[in-house]
Design an enzyme around this catalytic site. Structure first.
Site, short mmCIF file in Angstrom:
data_model
loop_
_atom_site.label_atom_id
_atom_site.label_comp_id
_atom_site.label_asym_id
_atom_site.label_seq_id
_atom_site.Cartn_x
_atom_site.Cartn_y
_atom_site.Cartn_z
N GLY A 82 -1.00 -7.23 5.93
CA GLY A 82 -0.73 -6.76 7.23
C GLY A 82 0.48 -5.61 7.55
O GLY A 82 0.44 -4.67 8.42
N GLU A 121 -1.52 -2.72 6.08
CA GLU A 121 -2.16 -2.07 7.46
C GLU A 121 -1.48 -1.70 8.60
O GLU A 121 -2.13 -0.73 9.27
CB GLU A 121 -3.18 -3.61 7.77
CG GLU A 121 -4.24 -3.82 6.81
CD GLU A 121 -4.85 -5.44 6.86
OE1 GLU A 121 -4.01 -6.16 7.11
OE2 GLU A 121 -5.97 -5.46 7.33
N GLU A 176 -4.64 -9.78 0.01
CA GLU A 176 -5.46 -11.13 0.82
C GLU A 176 -6.57 -11.77 -0.21
O GLU A 176 -6.51 -13.05 0.05
CB GLU A 176 -6.19 -10.29 2.03
CG GLU A 176 -5.19 -10.13 3.17
CD GLU A 176 -4.85 -8.66 3.21
OE1 GLU A 176 -4.72 -8.16 2.02
OE2 GLU A 176 -4.25 -8.15 4.10
N ALA A 207 1.18 -10.52 7.22
CA ALA A 207 1.01 -11.26 8.17
C ALA A 207 1.58 -12.69 7.84
O ALA A 207 1.98 -12.74 6.54
CB ALA A 207 -0.46 -11.59 8.53
#
Ligand code: COA
Length: 260
Positions: free
Chosen positions: A112, A115, A135, A66
């Protein structure tokens, strides 16, 4: 379809979406997530798109996570909203599409990015790929489904090790743990994706959509995967594809599925 952050190409019933922010290692900012949602939604509704390939532009990254610059200053409430919105628009959305989506991991797939790859129906990687959920090194946890999908794919112990160490694994390690199905060179990645997509194209897209739904059902709270399977199995008998598939077999010819 015209987008700023992604490219969409289509040939022979196979669509390829390329996340195209190479200078930011294809990090997922809000605009990219929205564009991906729009592209997936449109392609899933198009009858002439039977398989979607998802990759990143450049030779370095699939998606490096992200976009940290967008959420570094967020409050608790904003953080929660970021995860909820992202899961709804992209991660859960992709997992539940009836059109198969294959992730072609062409480099870093972190946070992300991993993911997103895990939300796809399966994954193949190039041998330069590196995967991880870093993270906790940023003081946060995976928020786009990583704490759920990684244990589903590799088992709880391996998932927790990767999450707690915030480390990265190689493509070969990812293959050994079941996170990716195949590892090839970067040059071979797209051709292998297209080859697997071509094999999928030979089969009933209606049946494939129902199979995705039945498999996903086993991982959903409050749903019984076996009951969903029985339901979907029965529904297949009412489709034109089933009639064509069984008739073609009995007539000793290849099926020509109407995809209805
Ligand atoms: N969010 C925002 N920007 C990112 C990013 C992310 N997740 N990942 C990379 N970038 C940006 C960098 O800030 C840099 O931008 P700049 O040139 O404007 O400074 C550019 O992409 C290139 O990255 P850089 O770090 O210089 O490349 P590198 O080869 O030295 O390192 C990584 C590659 C993937 C190891 C490193 O970029 C990294 O650790 N990224 C963050 C990974 C992460 O924690 N993801 C989870 C987010 S929840």
């Amino acid at each position: 379809m015209n987008f700023e952050n992604i490219l969409v190409e289509q040939a022979n019933e196979i669509a390829t979406i390329t996340i195209n922010r190479p200078k930011k290692l294809n990090a997922l900012n809000k605009a990219t997530i929205e564009e991906l949602h729009q592209a997936f939604d449109t392609l899933n509704k198009e009858v002439n798109t039977k398989v979607i390939l998802l990759t990143g532009s450049g030779e370095k990254a699939f998606v490096a996570g992200a976009d940290i610059s967008e959420f570094a200053h967020f409050s608790e409430a904003e953080g929660g909203k970021l995860a909820a919105k992202g899961q709804e628009l992209l991660f859960d959305f992709v997992e539940n599409l009836s059109t198969p989506v294959i992730a072609l991991i062409n480099g870093f797939a972190l946070g992300g990015g991993l993911e997103l790859a895990m939300a796809c129906h399966f994954r193949i990687a190039s041998d330069n790929a590196k995967m991880g959920l870093p993270e906790t090194s940023l003081g946060v946890i995976p928020g786009y489904g990583g704490t759920q999908r990684l244990p589903q794919l590799v088992g709880k112990g391996r998932a927790l090790e990767l999450i707690m160490t915030a480390g990265m694994i190689s493509a070969d390690e990812a293959k050994a743990s079941g996170l990716v199905n195949h590892v090839v060179t970067l040059e071979e990645l797209l051709p292998l994706g297209q080859k697997l997509a071509s094999k999928i194209l030979r089969n009933s897209s209606v049946a494939i959509g129902k199979a995705i739904k039945a498999v996903n059902s086993g991982y959903k709270d409050g749903e019984n995967g076996y009951a969903s399977e029985i339901n979907a199995f029965g529904e297949c008998f009412g489709t034109e594809d089933f009639k064509e598939g069984t008739t073609a077999f009995l007539e000793k010819r290849k099926p020509d599925f109407p995809n209805k």
